[in-house]
Write an enzyme that holds these catalytic residues in place. Structure first.
Site, PDB file in Angstrom:
ATOM      1  N   ASP A 131       0.825  -1.206   0.000  1.00 31.88           N
ATOM      2  CA  ASP A 131       0.000   0.000   0.000  1.00 31.88           C
ATOM      3  C   ASP A 131       0.862   1.260   0.000  1.00 31.88           C
ATOM      4  OD1 ASP A 131      -2.223   1.538  -0.149  1.00 31.88           O
ATOM      5  OD2 ASP A 131      -3.245   0.639   1.551  1.00 31.88           O
ATOM      6  N   ASP A 179      -5.580  -2.787  -2.675  1.00 32.09           N
ATOM      7  CA  ASP A 179      -4.859  -1.509  -2.763  1.00 32.09           C
ATOM      8  C   ASP A 179      -3.417  -1.673  -3.224  1.00 32.09           C
ATOM      9  OD1 ASP A 179      -7.160  -0.309  -1.877  1.00 32.09           O
ATOM     10  OD2 ASP A 179      -6.500  -0.095   0.187  1.00 32.09           O
ATOM     11  N   ASP A 403      -9.589   1.064  10.037  1.00 32.19           N
ATOM     12  CA  ASP A 403      -8.790   1.255   8.821  1.00 32.19           C
ATOM     13  C   ASP A 403      -7.411   1.808   9.134  1.00 32.19           C
ATOM     14  OD1 ASP A 403     -10.909   0.525   7.028  1.00 32.19           O
ATOM     15  OD2 ASP A 403     -11.800   2.490   7.381  1.00 32.19           O
TER      16      ASP A 403
END
EC number: 3.2.1.-
Length: 465
Positions: A131, A179, A403
């Site tokens: 990511d 992602d 998150d």
């Protein structure tokens, strides 16, 4: 001996078994994992897999998450819903005294199945330089550690899954690296959202090679179905992003021994908040001579929701070279946007922005906001084949898992502090320089966040009974 002690001893035995598997995994090859090969001796895999693994099957309920959900007020109503199991670091394969490992999950899945068909959802999430555009979900492996990714992460997972390949009622859905690949299109090469980290991953090729290796190794197991992450409409919905991203995914599907036959489909909206269907307006609507696509919220995107985007991405993927029968999954775990703020019809026609903003279900400040979004609610419950081209609605992100932390929290998991998780942050180029919309007092990514869980229950759509 107490039940807790027996449980800990059982987990120690399972970790010992895992250690033996880790050693054996170093010698694994894609061919050794294959359950069948062509009769003509060509070596081509001819795995007879299902068109939709979710058909006529229940979905595995993760006891670790279920216990946390059930302990929350009202949480018992959804505690038995199946969610994804995130293998977000090497140690997650073995587990610990507190958290179940992969083999223990699979054993438990077979117990839950009780002879019926069951889908076990595993999120494969530990790429080198993981990511590259969001610090909150950075991982343990450095940008160049592709060797460790293969030998210490993918190989052991593949070896364990191979042990369970003979269980014909067990179907393993592997969500491949959320992602990751789309970052190589949208966050590199001088674009507004470009980062040095993403430029590095594009240059060294380790995202493409890592995804290809995962697809090849896992796809060779008879009962494993790979779904590559394809972001969401608010990320890739523009023509400039959609086809190029599909092409990058196709490149990865033909890297490191993989072929397009190793790909069952794609998953969209993983751990995100984009609404499933926006029904109060259409992109073809015209307000006072202005197209809805010209509104600030839509910003000329070709899609306004995940249902239409899933179909659009699937078409782009087939055009890029993927098999025509690939399916899609839509993560609906947090995109319900119900509660008192849910619009009951279109907005006023005083302007195109008022029309869209007044009618849209997605109440985020900007469609690029992704961290612990305030006001979100549980979405559609997991369901097989809910619409054409969609294999299932899934809750790949367990509701209530953070998150990312809203402030810096030291940790040994490689997870950084991303300002997009800070409710005081004013934004950046990747979200149009808008406020983050994040909730305060959030823990590290992956840790349970009771305040968020309660809000998801409150704002669920369909409502939780």
């Amino acid at each position: 001996m107490t039940p807790r002690v027996r449980q800990q001893q059982g987990r120690r035995v399972r970790r010992a078994r895992l250690a033996a598997t880790l050693t054996a995994a170093l010698a694994l090859t894609t061919g050794s994992l294959s359950m069948a090969s062509a009769a003509d001796g060509s070596g081509t895999r001819t795995l007879a897999k299902l068109d939709n693994p979710y058909a006529n099957a229940r979905v595995y309920v993760n006891p670790d998450w279920s216990a946390k959900a059930a302990a929350q007020p009202g949480g018992q109503a959804i505690a038995n819903v199946g969610t994804g199991v995130w293998l977000d670091r090497i140690s997650a394969i073995a587990g610990s005294d507190e958290v179940m490992g992969l083999r223990e999950h699979l054993d438990t899945a077979l117990e839950q199945a009780n002879g019926a068909n069951i889908v076990f959802q595993a999120v494969i999430y530990d790429l080198p330089g993981r990511d590259c555009s969001a610090l909150a979900s950075n991982g343990e492996l450095g940008p160049e550690e592709i060797g460790r990714y293969k030998s210490e992460y993918i190989d052991p997972i593949a070896a364990i899954l191979q042990e369970y390949a003979s269980h014909t009622n067990l179907r393993v859905v592997a969500t491949i690296e959320p992602d990751s690949l789309p970052n190589l299109v949208t966050n590199t090469g001088g674009t507004a959202g470009a980062t040095p980290e993403c430029d590095t991953m594009k240059a060294n090729g380790n995202y493409v090679e890592g995804v290809g290796y995962a697809l090849a190794k896992l796809g060779a197991v008879q009962n494993v179905y790979n779904y590559i992450d394809a972001a969401h409409h608010g990320w890739l919905g523009w023509d400039t992003n959609l086809a190029p991203s599909a092409q990058v995914l196709y490149q990865a599907a033909n890297a490191a021994g993989a072929t397009r036959d190793d790909v069952a489909g794609f998953i969209v909206n993983t751990a995100n908040y984009s609404a499933l269907k926006e029904t109060n307006f259409s992109l073809t609507d015209n307000v006072n001579g202005q197209q809805v696509r010209s509104s600030k919220w839509i910003d000329w995107n070709q899609y306004a929701d995940e249902s239409s985007y899933a179909g659009g991405f699937r078409a782009a993927a087939v055009a890029a070279g993927f098999n025509s029968d690939v399916g899609t999954l839509i993560d609906t775990s947090r995109n319900g946007w119900g509660g008192s703020a849910r619009p009951t019809g279109p907005g006023p026609t005083t302007s195109v922005d008022n029309y869209v903003n007044g009618g849209r279900f997605d109440r985020r400040i900007h469609a690029g906001n992704w961290c612990n979004q305030a006001g979100a609610g549980l979405g559609e419950r997991p369901k097989a084949a809910p619409e054409a081209g969609v294999d299932a609605y899934v809750w790949m992100k367990p509701p209530g898992e953070s998150d990312g932390s809203s402030k810096e929290i030291p940790n040994d998991e490689g997870k950084g502090f991303d300002r997009m998780c800070d409710p005081t942050y004013g934004g950046n180029a990747r979200n149009g320089n808008n406020p983050s919309g994040a909730k305060a007092d959030a823990p590290l990514s992956g840790e349970f966040f009771p305040t968020q869980f309660q809000e998801l229950l409150k704002n669920a759509y369909p409502p939780v009974n």
